[in-house]
Design an enzyme around this catalytic site. Structure first.
Site, PDB file in Angstrom:
ATOM      1  N   GLY A   1       0.837  -1.194  -0.113  1.00  0.00           N
ATOM      2  CA  GLY A   1      -0.059   0.139   0.133  1.00  0.00           C
ATOM      3  C   GLY A   1       0.935   1.346   0.019  1.00  0.00           C
TER       4      GLY A   1
ATOM      5  N   ARG B   1      -3.222 -16.327 -14.103  1.00  0.00           N
ATOM      6  CA  ARG B   1      -4.327 -17.135 -14.534  1.00  0.00           C
ATOM      7  C   ARG B   1      -3.998 -18.238 -15.473  1.00  0.00           C
ATOM      8  NH1 ARG B   1      -8.359 -15.261 -18.326  1.00  0.00           N
ATOM      9  NH2 ARG B   1      -7.332 -13.130 -18.167  1.00  0.00           N
TER      10      ARG B   1
ATOM     11  N   ASP C   1       5.522  -4.610   6.236  1.00  0.00           N
ATOM     12  CA  ASP C   1       5.962  -5.980   6.771  1.00  0.00           C
ATOM     13  C   ASP C   1       6.092  -6.851   5.539  1.00  0.00           C
ATOM     14  OD1 ASP C   1       2.985  -5.502   6.397  1.00  0.00           O
ATOM     15  OD2 ASP C   1       2.843  -6.644   8.326  1.00  0.00           O
TER      16      ASP C   1
ATOM     17  N   THR D   1       4.974   2.069   6.119  1.00  0.00           N
ATOM     18  CA  THR D   1       3.399   1.928   6.421  1.00  0.00           C
ATOM     19  C   THR D   1       2.813   3.073   7.093  1.00  0.00           C
ATOM     20  OG1 THR D   1       1.614   0.388   7.546  1.00  0.00           O
ATOM     21  CG2 THR D   1       3.998   0.187   8.265  1.00  0.00           C
TER      22      THR D   1
ATOM     23  N   ASP E   1       0.505   2.245   8.949  1.00  0.00           N
ATOM     24  CA  ASP E   1      -0.160   1.607  10.264  1.00  0.00           C
ATOM     25  C   ASP E   1       0.932   1.850  11.687  1.00  0.00           C
ATOM     26  OD1 ASP E   1      -2.212   0.948   8.923  1.00  0.00           O
ATOM     27  OD2 ASP E   1      -1.669  -1.412   8.931  1.00  0.00           O
TER      28      ASP E   1
ATOM     29  N   ASP F   1       3.411  -0.546  12.212  1.00  0.00           N
ATOM     30  CA  ASP F   1       3.627  -1.495  12.914  1.00  0.00           C
ATOM     31  C   ASP F   1       4.883  -2.259  12.412  1.00  0.00           C
ATOM     32  OD1 ASP F   1       2.814  -2.444  10.381  1.00  0.00           O
ATOM     33  OD2 ASP F   1       1.145  -3.462  10.873  1.00  0.00           O
TER      34      ASP F   1
ATOM     35  N   ARG G   1      -4.319  -3.139  10.667  1.00  0.00           N
ATOM     36  CA  ARG G   1      -4.738  -4.205  10.349  1.00  0.00           C
ATOM     37  C   ARG G   1      -4.448  -5.031  11.854  1.00  0.00           C
ATOM     38  NH1 ARG G   1      -5.101  -5.853   5.393  1.00  0.00           N
ATOM     39  NH2 ARG G   1      -4.762  -7.947   5.763  1.00  0.00           N
TER      40      ARG G   1
HETATM   41  O1  F6P Z   1      -1.105  -1.707   5.652  1.00  0.00           O
HETATM   42  C1  F6P Z   1      -1.572  -0.353   5.420  1.00  0.00           C
HETATM   43  C2  F6P Z   1      -3.130  -0.364   5.150  1.00  0.00           C
HETATM   44  O2  F6P Z   1      -3.414   0.690   5.013  1.00  0.00           O
HETATM   45  C3  F6P Z   1      -3.916  -1.211   6.232  1.00  0.00           C
HETATM   46  O3  F6P Z   1      -4.164  -0.663   7.370  1.00  0.00           O
HETATM   47  C4  F6P Z   1      -4.972  -1.627   5.372  1.00  0.00           C
HETATM   48  O4  F6P Z   1      -5.714  -2.892   5.972  1.00  0.00           O
HETATM   49  C5  F6P Z   1      -4.515  -2.076   4.079  1.00  0.00           C
HETATM   50  O5  F6P Z   1      -3.305  -1.337   3.928  1.00  0.00           O
HETATM   51  C6  F6P Z   1      -5.436  -1.862   2.770  1.00  0.00           C
HETATM   52  O6  F6P Z   1      -4.926  -2.010   2.005  1.00  0.00           O
HETATM   53  P1  F6P Z   1      -5.472  -2.115   0.412  1.00  0.00           P
HETATM   54  O7  F6P Z   1      -6.807  -1.458   0.262  1.00  0.00           O
HETATM   55  O8  F6P Z   1      -4.543  -1.372  -0.446  1.00  0.00           O
HETATM   56  O9  F6P Z   1      -5.752  -3.554   0.118  1.00  0.00           O
END
Ligand code: F6P
Length: 382
Positions: A10, A105, A138, A160, A162, A164, A206
């Site tokens: 992300g 695929r 991660d 990130t 997050d 984390d 998450r």
């Molecule tokens: O890891 C970052 C994060 O923003 C999480 O908090 C969230 O669950 C995830 O990405 C969502 O990612 P995407 O919508 O890109 O699959």
């Protein structure tokens, strides 16, 4: 020296600052830099016969270079001019790009996961790259670790919203996400108060509750629910009733997407598939329902979602991104491959990737911020 840069997983505000710092620091040393587009996708041969499970469009021409849409973008100081303040990543990114579990695929329509890592490493070598700087969270850092084990001279940069990633005090993007989330919580206050309602705001995170805890406290939420502390909906309602008894007829609940009730599991929007991870979402609506049923209060919920990943990075995130990028190049110069750049205030330094992968930096339950929340009378649902 030819240095390749990839951004995977992300996006997070501050990514472009990292890219700019890498390019400028390499340029100072007389090194060349190339951006790999969409994670590692840009390194696979464009004429590959493999079909991705989820159709991906061809690379569009690079906005500034006017390049022909190849998977690699030559980066120089001119190409990265004026990008520090821009959200997103100029290289593009994907969270379906794990080279060890590449979803393809089959002719019959089914999907298989392929290990394309050898192809990737061969392409990296064929392009004459001497180093890879992999910027990711991660998941992407675990991939980086495995590529390093396969002989790719690589340095990781943690990313990130997050916050984390193990081993670093902060990741860039977190501060911007918290600012956006706090602003949203501020805004729901006035509507909650006007209607005497309970407003439940679902935030990203998450596995860890950093965004929810920091923005919930800064935005004066009454209840903060994070993945580290499974919540009891009765305790949440107790807090709302207690406020009611004091004439506070509205309440704000901040809940992390990964939070779960004591007797339940996190709520999934989509289960993991070939080459993809599970998507969380929906706990906010469930908490709102639980509160409405038990208290009879009018309740609304909203999911802040990807707003938290967007926008211009804060000053903190720009600086952290620039420092991370610059330190990544120093790490390459020192030949310290297999390391990841981390923030250990007041320093930005590096630690072995081994120490980081497979671990998550959760909110410690005895941390100052948790104690602050409890001292302020905020309910953590326990
Ligand atoms: O890891 C970052 C994060 O923003 C999480 O908090 C969230 O669950 C995830 O990405 C969502 O990612 P995407 O919508 O890109 O699959």
């Amino acid at each position: 020296m030819r240095v390749a840069i990839s951004t995977g997983g992300g996006d997070a505000p501050g990514l472009n600052a990292v890219i700019r710092a890498i390019v400028l620091s390499c340029h100072q040393r007389g090194w060349e830099t190339f951006g790999i587009r969409r994670g590692y996708d840009g390194l696979y041969p464009q004429d590959s016969l493999l079909v991705p499970a989820i159709p991906t469009p061809p690379f569009p021409p690079d906005r500034r270079e006017g390049s022909n849409g190849g998977g690699l973008i030559p980066l120089d100081p001119e190409r990265v001019r004026g990008i520090t303040h821009l959200g997103g990543t100029i290289l593009g990114t994907t969270n379906r790009g794990n080279p060890f579990r590449w979803p393809a695929r089959q002719p019959d329509g089914s999907t298989v996961e392929l290990d394309r890592s050898d192809e990737l490493v061969a392409s990296f070598r064929a392009h004459g790259f001497d180093a890879l700087i992999a910027i990711g969270g991660d998941g992407s850092l675990s991939i980086a670790h495995r590529l390093w084990q396969k002989g790719v001279p690589l340095v990781g940069v943690p990313k990130t919203i997050d916050n984390d990633v193990w081993g670093t005090e902060s990741t860039f993007g977190f501060d911007t996400a918290v600012a956006t989330a706090t602003d949203a919580i501020d805004k729901v206050h006035s509507t909650a108060e006007s209607h005497d309602r309970v407003m439940v705001v679902e935030l990203m995170g998450r596995h860890a509750g950093w965004i929810t805890l920091h923005s919930g406290l800064s935005g004066s939420a009454d209840v903060i629910l994070i993945p580290e502390i499974p919540f009891d909906i009765e305790k949440v309602c107790e807090k709302i009733r207690e406020r009611e008894a004091r004439g506070r007829l509205f309440s704000i609940v901040a809940v992390a997407e990964g939070a779960r009730p004591i007797d339940g599991a996190p709520v999934l929007r989509q289960v993991a598939g070939a080459g993809t991870v599970e998507r969380l979402g929906g706990i906010g609506a469930l908490v709102a329902e639980g509160i409405a049923e038990r208290t009879g209060k009018e309740t609304r919920s909203l999911v802040l979602g990807h707003l938290q990943r967007g926008g211009s990075p804060t000053t903190f995130d720009r600086l952290l991104g620039l420092r991370f990028g610059s330190h990544a190049v120093r790490t390459v110069a020192d030949g310290e491959f297999g390391h990841v750049v981390v923030s250990r205030p007041p320093l930005v330094t590096r630690i072995p990737l081994d120490e980081v992968v497979g671990r998550t930096k959760l909110v410690p339950l005895d941390s100052g911020i948790i104690l602050t929340a409890r001292n302020l009378g905020v309910s953590l649902g326990d």
